[in-house]
Structures are given as C-alpha cells and as structure tokens.
Design a protein around this motif. Structure first.
Motif, short mmCIF file in Angstrom:
data_model
loop_
_atom_site.label_atom_id
_atom_site.label_comp_id
_atom_site.label_asym_id
_atom_site.label_seq_id
_atom_site.Cartn_x
_atom_site.Cartn_y
_atom_site.Cartn_z
N ASN A 67 0.88 -1.16 0.00
CA ASN A 67 0.00 0.00 0.00
C ASN A 67 0.92 1.22 0.00
O ASN A 67 1.72 1.37 0.92
CB ASN A 67 -0.89 -0.02 1.26
N GLY A 69 0.30 4.31 0.58
CA GLY A 69 -0.07 5.36 1.53
C GLY A 69 -0.57 6.60 0.81
O GLY A 69 -0.48 6.70 -0.42
N THR A 70 -1.11 7.54 1.57
CA THR A 70 -1.69 8.74 0.96
C THR A 70 -1.32 10.01 1.69
O THR A 70 -1.66 11.09 1.25
CB THR A 70 -3.23 8.64 0.94
N SER A 73 5.05 12.45 2.87
CA SER A 73 6.16 11.57 2.52
C SER A 73 7.44 12.08 3.18
O SER A 73 7.48 13.19 3.70
CB SER A 73 6.33 11.49 1.00
N LEU A 130 7.29 5.29 0.34
CA LEU A 130 5.93 5.30 0.89
C LEU A 130 5.52 6.68 1.36
O LEU A 130 6.36 7.55 1.59
CB LEU A 130 5.84 4.36 2.09
N LYS A 131 4.23 6.81 1.59
CA LYS A 131 3.67 7.96 2.29
C LYS A 131 3.04 7.43 3.57
O LYS A 131 2.97 6.21 3.78
CB LYS A 131 2.61 8.65 1.42
N VAL A 132 2.57 8.34 4.41
CA VAL A 132 1.90 7.93 5.65
C VAL A 132 0.76 6.97 5.31
O VAL A 132 0.01 7.19 4.37
CB VAL A 132 1.37 9.16 6.42
N GLY A 133 0.68 5.89 6.08
CA GLY A 133 -0.35 4.87 5.86
C GLY A 133 0.13 3.74 4.98
O GLY A 133 -0.58 2.76 4.79
N GLY A 134 1.35 3.85 4.44
CA GLY A 134 1.86 2.85 3.51
C GLY A 134 2.45 1.62 4.19
O GLY A 134 2.82 1.64 5.36
N ASP A 135 2.50 0.54 3.40
CA ASP A 135 3.06 -0.73 3.85
C ASP A 135 4.05 -1.23 2.80
O ASP A 135 3.74 -1.21 1.60
CB ASP A 135 1.96 -1.79 4.01
N HIS A 172 5.02 -0.77 8.34
CA HIS A 172 3.83 0.07 8.16
C HIS A 172 4.18 1.45 8.67
O HIS A 172 4.59 1.61 9.83
CB HIS A 172 2.64 -0.50 8.93
N ASP A 175 3.34 7.60 10.67
CA ASP A 175 3.47 9.07 10.56
C ASP A 175 4.88 9.41 10.13
O ASP A 175 5.82 8.64 10.35
CB ASP A 175 3.16 9.73 11.91
#
Length: 177
Positions: A67, A69-70, A73, A130-135, A172, A175
């Motif tokens: 994922n 993330g959204t 970064s 990734l961005k925050v929320g990414g895996d 994961h 933040d």
C-alpha cells in the motif's frame, strides 16, 4: 533602484538557502550499492521462497509495496518516522518487531519512532517509497543492512542478527514528521 531591489531579493534568497543548509541534521544520502554477489544471492532467496513480485532498487535491495499510503512523505534523512515493523530472516525467524500491547483488545503493536538517518541503508532507501499509511516489504542484502558485524541483543549480549545476514522487514508507516 530596480536592480538594487532585485539584487537584495536575490541575496536574501541565497542567504536563506544557506541558512536552511546549515540547519540540516547532518545525514547525507548513502551511495552504497550492494555488490553483484549479494544481489544475486538475494534474488536467489526471493526465488526460493516464491517471492516473484519484488522490484530491485538501484542500490541492490528488493521491495514490494503493499500500500503506497496517501499522507505526507519523507522529505530527507532528518525526517522522523513512526512505524510498526517486523524484522525476520527469509526462513521466517523473527529477530525484532515492534512490541505488542496486550492490554488492549485485540492486542496491537506499539509503534517505534526513528530518525531516518539513524537506521540501516535499506530502510533509508526503502521508506521514502511510501507515504503515511503505507506498507512495504523490504528484502535487504548485508551491505545495506548490518554488513559483516554480528548484532547482539543489548540485554543479553546474544547475537540476534549474524554478520552477513539477508533480512526481511515488513513495515507500516504511521506518521512522518
């Protein structure tokens, strides 16, 4: 007068850029590239364990983004990251992970916070994907991990990561600051 104003603005811009550079935390981007032998061995391990969708980074680690993330970064190695993670070997043996808070139902990991410049090169290169929320799953060769150094448990002094280990991290990102 216009030239003087333009020169003043330009000088202020250059001066403020210098100030920003002076306030950096002092980490510089790693130029380490895994040797071909490590790249080949890592690729062989991925094949052996049926991991066929991993992408190789130019520095020599592999990754799969579960994922992207959204949120925010990573802006640089001075960024602080709040993550949950599990570090293991290819055979599944876990050598480290975020602690589990068993006082909540269901139990959940307690996040860990790191400054990106203080972690292994494989993370420094992988987390910014990734961005925050990414895996992400990171598959890291020794030269981008802990290299030719045994890593002991600080409490027991027992080696938990033998030198020249190939590592797998599931991360994961909660933040980024």
């Amino acid at each position: 007068m216009k030239r003087l104003l333009a020169l003043s603005v330009f000088t202020l811009f250059i001066f403020s850029s210098c100030l920003k550079n002076d306030s950096k935390c002092g980490y510089s981007d790693s130029t380490i590239v895994a040797p071909n032998a490590e790249r080949q061995a890592l690729g062989d391990s991925l094949d052996k364990y049926g991991i066929t969708n991993a992408t190789m980074d130019a520095s020599g680690f592999y990754y799969t983004i579960e994922n992207p993330g959204t949120g925010r970064s990573v802006s640089n190695l001075c960024s602080n990251i709040l993550v949950t993670y599990k570090g293991s070997f290819f055979d599944g043996r876990v050598f480290d992970s975020t602690q589990i808070n068993s006082t909540v139902n269901p139990p959940s990991p307690i996040p860990a916070s790191f400054q990106l410049g203080r972690v292994i090169t494989g993370w420094q290169k992988g987390i910014p994907l990734l961005k925050v929320g990414g895996d992400i799953n990171l598959y890291i060769p020794p030269s981008l991990g802990y290299g030719a150094v045994d890593v002991p448990d600080p409490r027991t002094n027992q080696v938990v990561i033998p030198k020249n280990s190939y590592l797998v991290f599931k991360v994961h990102v909660i933040d980024i600051q």
